[in-house]
Design a protein around this motif. Structure first.
Motif, PDB file in Angstrom:
ATOM      1  N   SER A  78      20.133   0.116  21.198  1.00 49.01           N
ATOM      2  CA  SER A  78      20.652  -0.561  20.008  1.00 49.01           C
ATOM      3  C   SER A  78      19.699  -1.646  19.528  1.00 49.01           C
ATOM      4  CB  SER A  78      22.017  -1.175  20.312  1.00 49.01           C
ATOM      5  OG  SER A  78      22.976  -0.171  20.556  1.00 49.01           O
ATOM      6  N   GLY A  79      19.563  -1.734  18.205  1.00 50.26           N
ATOM      7  CA  GLY A  79      18.704  -2.728  17.597  1.00 50.26           C
ATOM      8  C   GLY A  79      17.321  -2.213  17.250  1.00 50.26           C
ATOM      9  N   GLU A  80      16.932  -1.090  17.836  1.00 44.03           N
ATOM     10  CA  GLU A  80      15.627  -0.507  17.571  1.00 44.03           C
ATOM     11  C   GLU A  80      15.611   0.145  16.187  1.00 44.03           C
ATOM     12  OE1 GLU A  80      13.188   1.279  21.035  1.00 44.03           O
ATOM     13  OE2 GLU A  80      14.142   2.962  20.006  1.00 44.03           O
ATOM     14  N   THR A  81      14.439   0.162  15.553  1.00 51.58           N
ATOM     15  CA  THR A  81      14.310   0.708  14.203  1.00 51.58           C
ATOM     16  C   THR A  81      13.686   2.100  14.221  1.00 51.58           C
ATOM     17  OG1 THR A  81      14.080  -1.494  13.230  1.00 51.58           O
ATOM     18  CG2 THR A  81      13.287   0.359  11.926  1.00 51.58           C
ATOM     19  N   HIS A  82      14.303   3.029  13.483  1.00 48.34           N
ATOM     20  CA  HIS A  82      13.765   4.384  13.307  1.00 48.34           C
ATOM     21  C   HIS A  82      13.829   4.747  11.828  1.00 48.34           C
ATOM     22  CE1 HIS A  82      13.528   5.692  17.610  1.00 48.34           C
ATOM     23  NE2 HIS A  82      14.261   4.597  17.716  1.00 48.34           N
ATOM     24  N   CYS A  83      12.980   5.678  11.415  1.00 52.50           N
ATOM     25  CA  CYS A  83      12.861   6.005   9.991  1.00 52.50           C
ATOM     26  C   CYS A  83      13.451   7.366   9.655  1.00 52.50           C
ATOM     27  CB  CYS A  83      11.388   5.982   9.580  1.00 52.50           C
ATOM     28  SG  CYS A  83      10.640   4.344   9.648  1.00 52.50           S
ATOM     29  N   TYR A  84      13.871   7.483   8.402  1.00 52.40           N
ATOM     30  CA  TYR A  84      14.305   8.765   7.844  1.00 52.40           C
ATOM     31  C   TYR A  84      13.994   8.749   6.354  1.00 52.40           C
ATOM     32  CZ  TYR A  84      17.317  12.559   6.217  1.00 52.40           C
ATOM     33  OH  TYR A  84      17.787  13.696   5.604  1.00 52.40           O
ATOM     34  N   LEU A  85      13.197   9.718   5.912  1.00 50.38           N
ATOM     35  CA  LEU A  85      12.773   9.826   4.514  1.00 50.38           C
ATOM     36  C   LEU A  85      12.151   8.530   3.996  1.00 50.38           C
ATOM     37  CD1 LEU A  85      15.673  11.945   2.967  1.00 50.38           C
ATOM     38  CD2 LEU A  85      13.460  12.726   3.842  1.00 50.38           C
ATOM     39  N   GLY A  86      11.389   7.878   4.856  1.00 45.94           N
ATOM     40  CA  GLY A  86      10.635   6.699   4.454  1.00 45.94           C
ATOM     41  C   GLY A  86      11.377   5.380   4.541  1.00 45.94           C
ATOM     42  N   LYS A  87      12.649   5.413   4.908  1.00 43.54           N
ATOM     43  CA  LYS A  87      13.434   4.187   5.022  1.00 43.54           C
ATOM     44  C   LYS A  87      13.736   3.885   6.485  1.00 43.54           C
ATOM     45  CE  LYS A  87      15.660   4.635   0.501  1.00 43.54           C
ATOM     46  NZ  LYS A  87      16.952   4.698  -0.233  1.00 43.54           N
ATOM     47  N   GLN A  88      13.852   2.614   6.802  1.00 45.14           N
ATOM     48  CA  GLN A  88      14.096   2.186   8.173  1.00 45.14           C
ATOM     49  C   GLN A  88      15.588   1.953   8.423  1.00 45.14           C
ATOM     50  OE1 GLN A  88      11.627  -1.295   8.751  1.00 45.14           O
ATOM     51  NE2 GLN A  88       9.882  -0.048   9.366  1.00 45.14           N
ATOM     52  N   TYR A  89      16.025   2.399   9.585  1.00 43.40           N
ATOM     53  CA  TYR A  89      17.424   2.225   9.991  1.00 43.40           C
ATOM     54  C   TYR A  89      17.457   1.758  11.447  1.00 43.40           C
ATOM     55  CZ  TYR A  89      18.230   5.166   5.884  1.00 43.40           C
ATOM     56  OH  TYR A  89      18.246   5.679   4.613  1.00 43.40           O
ATOM     57  N   ARG A  90      18.409   0.898  11.747  1.00 43.03           N
ATOM     58  CA  ARG A  90      18.563   0.417  13.125  1.00 43.03           C
ATOM     59  C   ARG A  90      19.511   1.330  13.904  1.00 43.03           C
ATOM     60  NH1 ARG A  90      17.079  -4.947  14.480  1.00 43.03           N
ATOM     61  NH2 ARG A  90      16.043  -6.002  12.744  1.00 43.03           N
ATOM     62  N   LEU A  91      19.278   1.383  15.202  1.00 44.56           N
ATOM     63  CA  LEU A  91      20.148   2.175  16.068  1.00 44.56           C
ATOM     64  C   LEU A  91      21.342   1.356  16.533  1.00 44.56           C
ATOM     65  CD1 LEU A  91      17.780   4.065  18.570  1.00 44.56           C
ATOM     66  CD2 LEU A  91      18.536   4.774  16.301  1.00 44.56           C
ATOM     67  N   LYS A  92      22.479   2.027  16.620  1.00 46.77           N
ATOM     68  CA  LYS A  92      23.649   1.512  17.325  1.00 46.77           C
ATOM     69  C   LYS A  92      24.060   2.600  18.307  1.00 46.77           C
ATOM     70  CE  LYS A  92      25.659  -1.784  14.032  1.00 46.77           C
ATOM     71  NZ  LYS A  92      26.893  -2.187  13.282  1.00 46.77           N
ATOM     72  N   VAL A  93      23.728   2.394  19.563  1.00 43.32           N
ATOM     73  CA  VAL A  93      23.987   3.399  20.601  1.00 43.32           C
ATOM     74  C   VAL A  93      25.221   2.994  21.394  1.00 43.32           C
ATOM     75  CG1 VAL A  93      23.018   4.685  22.532  1.00 43.32           C
ATOM     76  CG2 VAL A  93      21.499   3.797  20.750  1.00 43.32           C
ATOM     77  N   ARG A  94      26.191   3.902  21.457  1.00 41.86           N
ATOM     78  CA  ARG A  94      27.445   3.622  22.150  1.00 41.86           C
ATOM     79  C   ARG A  94      27.731   4.709  23.182  1.00 41.86           C
ATOM     80  NH1 ARG A  94      28.438   2.702  16.626  1.00 41.86           N
ATOM     81  NH2 ARG A  94      29.094   0.569  16.095  1.00 41.86           N
ATOM     82  N   GLN A  95      28.422   4.311  24.231  1.00 39.70           N
ATOM     83  CA  GLN A  95      28.854   5.257  25.256  1.00 39.70           C
ATOM     84  C   GLN A  95      30.137   5.950  24.796  1.00 39.70           C
ATOM     85  OE1 GLN A  95      27.290   5.873  28.266  1.00 39.70           O
ATOM     86  NE2 GLN A  95      28.781   7.519  28.619  1.00 39.70           N
ATOM     87  N   THR A  96      30.165   7.285  24.917  1.00 37.55           N
ATOM     88  CA  THR A  96      31.394   8.001  24.571  1.00 37.55           C
ATOM     89  C   THR A  96      32.492   7.654  25.581  1.00 37.55           C
ATOM     90  OG1 THR A  96      30.628   9.911  25.867  1.00 37.55           O
ATOM     91  CG2 THR A  96      30.197   9.940  23.493  1.00 37.55           C
ATOM     92  N   GLU A  97      33.723   7.756  25.118  1.00 39.21           N
ATOM     93  CA  GLU A  97      34.868   7.462  25.994  1.00 39.21           C
ATOM     94  C   GLU A  97      35.888   8.575  25.895  1.00 39.21           C
ATOM     95  OE1 GLU A  97      36.422   3.700  24.864  1.00 39.21           O
ATOM     96  OE2 GLU A  97      34.620   2.557  25.422  1.00 39.21           O
ATOM     97  N   GLY A  98      36.483   8.910  27.011  1.00 38.41           N
ATOM     98  CA  GLY A  98      37.531   9.927  27.034  1.00 38.41           C
ATOM     99  C   GLY A  98      37.046  11.271  26.516  1.00 38.41           C
ATOM    100  N   ASP A  99      37.778  11.812  25.556  1.00 40.29           N
ATOM    101  CA  ASP A  99      37.437  13.118  24.989  1.00 40.29           C
ATOM    102  C   ASP A  99      36.532  13.011  23.767  1.00 40.29           C
ATOM    103  OD1 ASP A  99      39.013  14.355  26.891  1.00 40.29           O
ATOM    104  OD2 ASP A  99      40.830  14.245  25.638  1.00 40.29           O
ATOM    105  N   GLN A 100      36.004  11.840  23.539  1.00 38.35           N
ATOM    106  CA  GLN A 100      35.138  11.639  22.374  1.00 38.35           C
ATOM    107  C   GLN A 100      33.885  12.502  22.475  1.00 38.35           C
ATOM    108  OE1 GLN A 100      33.747   7.617  21.934  1.00 38.35           O
ATOM    109  NE2 GLN A 100      33.113   7.906  19.795  1.00 38.35           N
ATOM    110  N   SER A 101      33.496  13.117  21.373  1.00 38.23           N
ATOM    111  CA  SER A 101      32.324  13.993  21.350  1.00 38.23           C
ATOM    112  C   SER A 101      31.054  13.204  21.046  1.00 38.23           C
ATOM    113  CB  SER A 101      32.498  15.086  20.289  1.00 38.23           C
ATOM    114  OG  SER A 101      33.621  15.887  20.573  1.00 38.23           O
ATOM    115  N   GLU A 102      29.947  13.690  21.545  1.00 36.50           N
ATOM    116  CA  GLU A 102      28.657  13.099  21.216  1.00 36.50           C
ATOM    117  C   GLU A 102      28.336  13.374  19.745  1.00 36.50           C
ATOM    118  OE1 GLU A 102      25.920  12.985  25.139  1.00 36.50           O
ATOM    119  OE2 GLU A 102      26.001  14.922  24.116  1.00 36.50           O
ATOM    120  N   SER A 103      27.672  12.428  19.104  1.00 32.80           N
ATOM    121  CA  SER A 103      27.316  12.632  17.703  1.00 32.80           C
ATOM    122  C   SER A 103      26.249  11.639  17.275  1.00 32.80           C
ATOM    123  CB  SER A 103      28.545  12.481  16.797  1.00 32.80           C
ATOM    124  OG  SER A 103      29.059  11.157  16.856  1.00 32.80           O
TER     125      SER A 103
END
Length: 235
Positions: A78-103
Motif C-alpha cells: 500500500s502507498g506504492e505508485t503504479h501506472c496505467y495508460l500514462g497516469k499514476q495510481y497508488r496501491l491499496k492492498v488488503r487481506q481478503t476475509e472469509g469468503d471474500q474473493s481476490e480482485s
C-alpha cells in the motif's frame, strides 16, 4: 542495428532516415542510441559522425546507467505508485476475509487489491500483472483498429495481434505475420501505444529497419521520435 568502435567501446545504434539536412544523435534513458540521418547520407559519413561524438555518447550512457529501471524497486505494498495508460495510481492492498474473493479494481485514483496473501510480494505482483494483461488485450485490440485507419491508404492489412511478455522490446513483428505487444506497454499513454502499433504495422510492408521502413514510418507518423522518447523516458 549499426555498430561503431570508439576506443575499446563498441557503440550500437539504431539508424533512421528523414527529410532533414543535418544528422542528429540522441541517447535515451533505456541506453539506446538513435541516429537520424538525411535520406542521402552515406554510411561511412554516418559512422564517422557517431565516432566523432563518441565521448559525449559514452558520457550519456554512463549517466543513464546510474538509474535502476522503473519497477525493479517495487514491493507491491500500500502507498506504492503504479501506472496505467500514462497516469499514476497508488496501491491499496488488503487481506481478503472469509469468503471474500481476490480482485483488482481501479477506482478513485487507486489500485484496490484484495489478496489472499497480502504480505507476499510475488503473489500480489501476479495479481496486478494479470489485471494489466487483461486490460492490455482489450486496449491493444481497440487501438489496433484505430491505427489501421491511420495506415489504410498504404494498403496495410490487419495482422493477428498477440500480447506477449518481452524483456527488452515493446513490440515485434514475426515471420508468421503476427504483431506481438508487451503487456507492460499498457502502463503508458495511448499515443505511445499507437506509436508501437504503427511501428509494427510498418514492418508488415518493410521487415527491416532500412530506409524504406523509416520513409514509410515518417509519412504515417511524423512525430514518432517524440513518442518513442516519451515511451522510453520512464521505462
Amino acid at each position: 542495428m549499426q555498430t561503431v568502435d570508439y576506443g575499446t567501446t563498441t557503440l550500437q545504434f539504431n539508424l533512421s532516415y528523414s527529410n532533414r539536412k543535418t544528422l542528429e544523435i540522441a541517447v535515451y534513458p533505456d541506453q539506446t542510441i538513435w541516429v537520424t540521418a538525411p535520406e542521402e547520407a552515406e554510411m561511412e559519413k554516418i559512422h564517422n559522425k557517431v565516432r566523432k561524438r563518441g565521448r559525449w555518447i559514452v558520457k550519456q550512457l554512463k549517466y543513464f546507467n546510474r538509474f535502476d529501471p522503473l519497477g525493479e524497486h517495487n514491493e507491491y505494498v500500500s502507498g506504492e505508485t503504479h501506472c496505467y495508460l500514462g497516469k499514476q495510481y497508488r496501491l491499496k492492498v488488503r487481506q481478503t476475509e472469509g469468503d471474500q474473493s481476490e480482485s483488482v479494481k481501479l477506482k478513485s485514483g487507486y489500485f484496490h487489491i484484495w489478496s489472499d496473501n497480502k504480505g507476499v510480494k510475488e503473489y500480489v505482483k501476479q495479481q496486478l500483472d494479470a489485471w494489466y494483461r487483461e486490460k492490455a488485450e482489450k486496449k491493444f485490440n481497440a487501438r489496433l483498429e484505430e491505427c489501421l485507419q491511420t495506415v489504410k491508404k498504404y494498403d496495410i492489412q490487419k495482422p493477428q495481434l498477440q500480447v506477449y511478455s518481452m524483456e527488452k522490446r515493446w513490440g515485434s513483428y514475426t515471420s508468421s505475420q503476427k504483431v506481438l505487444l508487451n503487456p507492460e506497454l499498457v502502463k503508458h499513454p495511448v499515443y505511445c501505444i499507437d506509436y508501437v502499433i504503427i511501428h509494427e504495422l510498418c514492418h508488415t510492408k518493410h521487415p527491416n529497419h532500412d530506409k524504406e521502413f523509416y520513409r514509410l514510418l515518417n509519412k504515417v507518423l511524423p512525430d514518432w521520435q517524440k513518442r518513442k522518447h516519451k515511451l522510453e523516458k520512464f521505462r
